[in-house]
Design a protein around this motif. Structure first.
Motif, mmCIF file in Angstrom:
data_model
loop_
_atom_site.group_PDB
_atom_site.id
_atom_site.type_symbol
_atom_site.label_atom_id
_atom_site.label_comp_id
_atom_site.label_asym_id
_atom_site.label_seq_id
_atom_site.Cartn_x
_atom_site.Cartn_y
_atom_site.Cartn_z
ATOM 1 N N GLY A 151 -78.960 5.412 29.240
ATOM 2 C CA GLY A 151 -78.285 6.281 30.187
ATOM 3 C C GLY A 151 -77.276 5.548 31.042
ATOM 4 N N THR A 152 -76.683 6.264 31.984
ATOM 5 C CA THR A 152 -75.640 5.691 32.824
ATOM 6 C C THR A 152 -76.170 4.483 33.587
ATOM 7 O OG1 THR A 152 -76.225 7.242 34.582
ATOM 8 C CG2 THR A 152 -74.420 7.866 33.121
ATOM 9 N N SER A 153 -75.308 3.484 33.754
ATOM 10 C CA SER A 153 -75.735 2.208 34.336
ATOM 11 C C SER A 153 -74.836 1.815 35.497
ATOM 12 C CB SER A 153 -75.736 1.117 33.260
ATOM 13 O OG SER A 153 -74.489 1.065 32.587
ATOM 14 N N GLY A 505 -87.455 12.500 38.390
ATOM 15 C CA GLY A 505 -86.119 13.049 38.196
ATOM 16 C C GLY A 505 -85.108 12.067 38.771
ATOM 17 N N SER A 506 -83.916 12.018 38.183
ATOM 18 C CA SER A 506 -82.892 11.102 38.699
ATOM 19 C C SER A 506 -81.509 11.658 38.415
ATOM 20 C CB SER A 506 -83.043 9.707 38.082
ATOM 21 O OG SER A 506 -82.807 9.735 36.686
ATOM 22 N N TRP A 507 -80.572 11.208 39.222
ATOM 23 C CA TRP A 507 -79.158 11.546 39.048
ATOM 24 C C TRP A 507 -78.342 10.291 39.327
ATOM 25 C CZ3 TRP A 507 -75.186 10.884 42.506
ATOM 26 C CH2 TRP A 507 -73.929 11.429 42.145
ATOM 27 N N GLY A 508 -77.324 10.044 38.510
ATOM 28 C CA GLY A 508 -76.511 8.863 38.735
ATOM 29 C C GLY A 508 -75.151 8.977 38.092
ATOM 30 N N GLU A 509 -74.276 8.047 38.468
ATOM 31 C CA GLU A 509 -72.927 7.993 37.926
ATOM 32 C C GLU A 509 -72.670 6.633 37.280
ATOM 33 O OE1 GLU A 509 -69.960 8.856 40.822
ATOM 34 O OE2 GLU A 509 -70.461 10.988 40.950
ATOM 35 N N GLN A 536 -75.027 11.752 35.103
ATOM 36 C CA GLN A 536 -76.240 12.003 34.320
ATOM 37 C C GLN A 536 -77.355 12.566 35.189
ATOM 38 O OE1 GLN A 536 -78.201 9.171 31.314
ATOM 39 N NE2 GLN A 536 -79.496 8.911 33.121
ATOM 40 N N TRP A 537 -78.002 13.611 34.668
ATOM 41 C CA TRP A 537 -79.273 14.108 35.182
ATOM 42 C C TRP A 537 -80.355 13.733 34.184
ATOM 43 C CZ3 TRP A 537 -80.132 16.175 39.892
ATOM 44 C CH2 TRP A 537 -79.040 16.693 40.597
ATOM 45 N N GLU A 538 -81.531 13.396 34.698
ATOM 46 C CA GLU A 538 -82.643 13.075 33.798
ATOM 47 C C GLU A 538 -83.959 13.483 34.462
ATOM 48 O OE1 GLU A 538 -84.650 9.037 32.055
ATOM 49 O OE2 GLU A 538 -82.490 9.291 31.709
ATOM 50 N N PHE A 539 -84.857 14.095 33.678
ATOM 51 C CA PHE A 539 -86.178 14.489 34.147
ATOM 52 C C PHE A 539 -87.195 14.083 33.089
ATOM 53 C CE2 PHE A 539 -83.051 17.517 35.709
ATOM 54 C CZ PHE A 539 -83.286 17.490 37.081
ATOM 55 N N GLY A 540 -88.368 13.631 33.532
ATOM 56 C CA GLY A 540 -89.329 13.221 32.530
ATOM 57 C C GLY A 540 -90.733 13.003 33.055
ATOM 58 N N LEU A 541 -91.633 12.752 32.116
ATOM 59 C CA LEU A 541 -93.011 12.358 32.368
ATOM 60 C C LEU A 541 -93.244 11.009 31.712
ATOM 61 C CD1 LEU A 541 -94.957 15.674 31.574
ATOM 62 C CD2 LEU A 541 -94.675 14.647 33.839
ATOM 63 N N ILE A 557 -75.705 14.163 30.087
ATOM 64 C CA ILE A 557 -74.639 13.237 30.456
ATOM 65 C C ILE A 557 -73.289 13.898 30.182
ATOM 66 C CG2 ILE A 557 -73.646 10.937 30.123
ATOM 67 C CD1 ILE A 557 -76.299 10.061 28.910
ATOM 68 N N ARG A 558 -72.422 13.865 31.178
ATOM 69 C CA ARG A 558 -71.047 14.337 31.018
ATOM 70 C C ARG A 558 -70.109 13.158 31.299
ATOM 71 N NH1 ARG A 558 -70.509 20.070 31.235
ATOM 72 N NH2 ARG A 558 -72.505 21.094 31.690
ATOM 73 N N GLN A 559 -69.225 12.889 30.333
ATOM 74 C CA GLN A 559 -68.287 11.780 30.447
ATOM 75 C C GLN A 559 -66.865 12.299 30.300
ATOM 76 O OE1 GLN A 559 -67.884 8.621 31.025
ATOM 77 N NE2 GLN A 559 -66.635 7.597 29.510
#
Length: 729
Positions: A151-153, A505-509, A536-541, A557-559
């Motif tokens: 994912g986005t870094s 859950g996380s959000w980042g650029e 990027q949005w991400e949700f998980g267990l 992810i939108r680029q």
């Protein structure tokens, strides 16, 4: 036809996977030995550190285990690489469903995709956390593990492609170790390696103050691919010095060289996809009498000083240099001029012929320097604990090239039977670059309550880049120069459902920086484009226990996308237009039982172009990106003490060959088998390994990279065997 907003029912699949994961967690809890009544005859417990407890150094949150981080990553150990016979980064594509091929040619640089996005070999690779250039043949023999951040870094790297990062973790001194390995494979490849480690006294009562680890490898390469014989070697040393109880100094150096002809891709025949079963995967189209090997030479060194200020805070200074020298040479097929004068730019001719060029770019120098100064520690503010990391990273990259050859050499064919004539004249231009960046960063893990934890990160990057053409006519160097300041945030939250199960859950650029190509046909040649931001949005267990580690997540992810548009008069303009939108579901599981286990991963991906001003592009899939992937590795102790049987399964779905989606290659499945036998000889250990990849000798197109307006096809390698013996003293 109306297009569904959820083409393969992502949300429904997510619910099903989460339900499955919760069931798996419940089963693991009920089977956990720690929950069973104590037995009077029970043996003393043995603590085994599993994958879920392993820290992720590239994540940026210190020693926090993977299972507790609100992001997705995988760690591949040196033992797992050895068992699978991996010799390059391209081998990651057989282990992790999120990692795919992006133009992996034998004898050349490894190119990877993560979550469907191409990684940038200049900006998406790290070595012990510091940036390196991966336009090289990277040896794995002195690497303790490989880390893949998905994912986005934006908080780990100043500029990078949005798929993720790959971090190489160097082997460091350990207790006494001597390991010697001899391996044979393919048509007669012979590989020898030594791994040696010792600790020494400082003469003042500390018998483990100094450590030294040396790795040596030498290989004669004779792959199944014809006309690709070569050689490689590596020499590396890593040392450490415990100056005091609070201060540790670590240093290492690596020298390597690989020389081997590389492999051009096959292609479409006109508009027709050739049958993979009719193509011999051992044919190397780089088989001309004048073909030269690609040579990669690398020198890398680093120094790291860590000082523990007190129980809560430590300081670290970590610097590294990398020096690469490459000779890039190829009998290069590209396009085709048919007998009737028709030119096929994106394929070979329908009759199997192609235009062949003599390509040579020799004495390429690429230098990377990096220095990271950081502080890590804990604070209690407002009754909440903060695990902080802050610092600054200085980095510099320089490429110094010379003129290159790219000259027509004649007509070749896909059977490799037509000779062509060399023309090594350095008639082409090349591009030199100098790049400098300063990156300030802050990361914080906040314990909000007993179960809730907040995560935040911020990185501010100031970069300066310039380039100019070499071997150009006087006054035609076309220099470019620009500076940018970029800030990339990241936020996350996690909730401990129980001590082993976490929801997050996380959000980042992330951000990439680019310029329009320095070519005469571009009206904005050499000008900086607006920053290509990704979100990027991400949700998980996630769950980790002694019996199973697993995770399930959804990402979006939108680029921002850059493309060339017609500017009239035969000119084009590079502009930002639309987005590349990737969303999908990943699932990973590492199941462990007495004497065996299974590591499995799967990804379902929806990748599309959206929002373009050219409506014909919207809804199209990017080339060379499969929608469905499955990777599985299993191992089980067998009937003989010390014997372990192994199996691997790789499935990848269909990929688009052309950007207009008019041609696709079908999916394929590959089965690999192996075995390992550990034999005690006195106080020493012999480890015998044997393996067969592509057991069924499946014929298929492995990948379909589209580059420079041309479609390439790489075949799945034919059945390949390998065997080795490791002597551990």
């Amino acid at each position: 036809m109306a297009r569904s907003s959820t083409p393969f029912s992502l949300h429904r699949l997510a619910v099903a996977l989460v339900s499955c994961g919760l069931g798996l967690h419940a089963a693991a809890q009920s089977a956990n030995p720690s929950d069973s009544p104590p037995s009077s005859t029970a043996l003393p417990g043995v603590v085994v550190k599993g994958a879920s407890e392993a820290p992720l150094s590239v994540g940026g949150f210190g020693d926090t285990p993977i299972a507790k981080l609100p992001l997705q990553a995988s760690i591949v150990s040196a033992e797992r690489m050895t068992d699978r016979g991996l010799i390059s980064l391209a081998g990651l594509t057989s282990l992790d469903a999120s990692v795919g091929d992006s133009y992996n040619s034998a004898g050349y640089v490894s190119y990877l995709k993560v979550r469907g996005f191409d990684l940038d070999n200049r900006f998406n690779y790290r070595r012990d956390g510091l940036p390196i250039n991966a336009e090289a043949a990277i040896s794995l023999s002195n690497k303790g593990s490989l880390e893949v951040l998905k994912g986005t870094s934006g908080i780990q790297a100043g500029t990078s492609a949005p798929g993720g990062l790959v971090n190489l973790v160097v082997k460091r001194p350990t207790l006494e170790l001597t390991s010697v390995t001899l391996a044979v494979s393919e048509r007669g490849t012979i590989d020898t390696a030594m791994d040696w480690s010792r600790r020494f006294s400082d003469g003042h009562g500390n018998d483990k103050a100094f450590g030294l680890r040396v790795n040596v490898e030498a290989a004669k390469l004779r792959p199944e691919l014809r006309d690709a014989d070569g050689n490689r070697w590596l020499l590396s040393a890593a040392g450490d010095w415990r100056v005091s109880r609070d201060t540790l100094v670590e240093a290492e150096v690596e020298l390597s060289r690989q020389s081997q002809p590389s492999q051009p891709g096959f292609s479409l025949l006109g508009s027709t996809l050739p049958d993979a079963k009719s193509i011999d995967p051992r044919i190397n189209l780089n088989n001309q009498s004048w073909s030269q090997p690609v040579v990669f030479e690398g020198k890398t060194a680093s120094l790291r000083v860590t000082h523990q200020l007190n129980a809560d805070w430590k300081l670290q200074a970590h610097g590294a240099i990398q020096r690469l020298v490459n000779d890039d040479r190829l009998a290069y097929p590209f396009g085709c001029t048919a007998s009737d004068g028709t030119y096929y730019a994106s394929s070979y001719c329908p009759d199997g012929t192609f235009d062949q060029y003599d390509f040579r770019s020799e004495n390429e120098h690429r230098d990377t320097d990096a220095l990271d100064l950081s502080a890590q520690g804990k604070l209690d503010i407002g009754g909440m604990r903060h695990d902080l990391s802050t610092g600054v990273l200085f980095s510099r990259f320089r490429s110094r090239l010379q003129g290159q050859a790219y000259n027509f050499a004649g007509t070749g064919n896909i059977w490799g039977t037509l000779p062509t004539v060399a023309d090594p004249s350095l008639t082409g231009t090349n591009t030199d670059r100098t790049e400098r960046s300063t990156e300030f960063y802050l990361r914080d893990a906040v314990q909000l309550s007993e179960r809730w934890q907040g995560w935040l990160g911020l990185r501010h990057t100031r970069l300066h880049r310039e380039s100019w053409q070499v071997n150009a006519a006087p006054g035609a160097e076309q220099p470019t120069r620009y500076s940018q300041s970029l800030t990339t945030p990241w936020l996350g939250a996690s909730y401990a459902i129980d001590p082993q199960l976490m929801a997050y859950g996380s959000w980042g650029e992330g951000v990439q920086s680019d310029v329009a190509p320095n070519r005469a046909e571009y009206v904005n040649k050499g000008r900086a484009l607006p920053a290509l931001r990704s979100k990027q949005w991400e949700f998980g267990l996630k769950s980790g226990s002694r019996s199973v580690d697993w995770s399930i997540n959804y990402f979006d992810i939108r680029q921002a996308a850059a493309r060339d548009v017609d500017a009239g008069g035969g000119l084009v303009e590079r502009v930002l237009d639309g987005t590349q939108h990737h969303r999908g579901i990943e699932a990973q599981a590492d199941l462990k039982w007495t004497g065996g286990g299974v590591v499995a991963s799967a990804m379902k991906l929806r990748a599309r172009i959206e929002g373009s001003s050219d409506a014909s592009l919207n809804g199209l899939k990017p080339a060379n990106v499969p929608e469905t992937t499955l990777k599985l590795q299993a191992h089980q102790n067998a009937f003989l003490t010390g014997l372990e049987l192994q199996a691997g399964l790789v499935y990848e779905g269909k990929r688009m060959v052309l950007p207009d989606n008019s041609v696709a290659i079908p999916g394929w499945t590959r089965l690999d088998l192996g075995a390992k036998y550990e034999q005690n000889v006195g106080r020493q250990l012999l480890i015998w390994r044997v393996g067969v990849d592509n057991v069924t000798d499946r014929r298929a197109w492995r990948e379909s990279p589209y580059q420079y307006g041309h479609a390439y096809l790489y075949p799945l390698a034919n059945r390949t065997w390998r065997a080795s013996v490791e002597w551990v003293l």
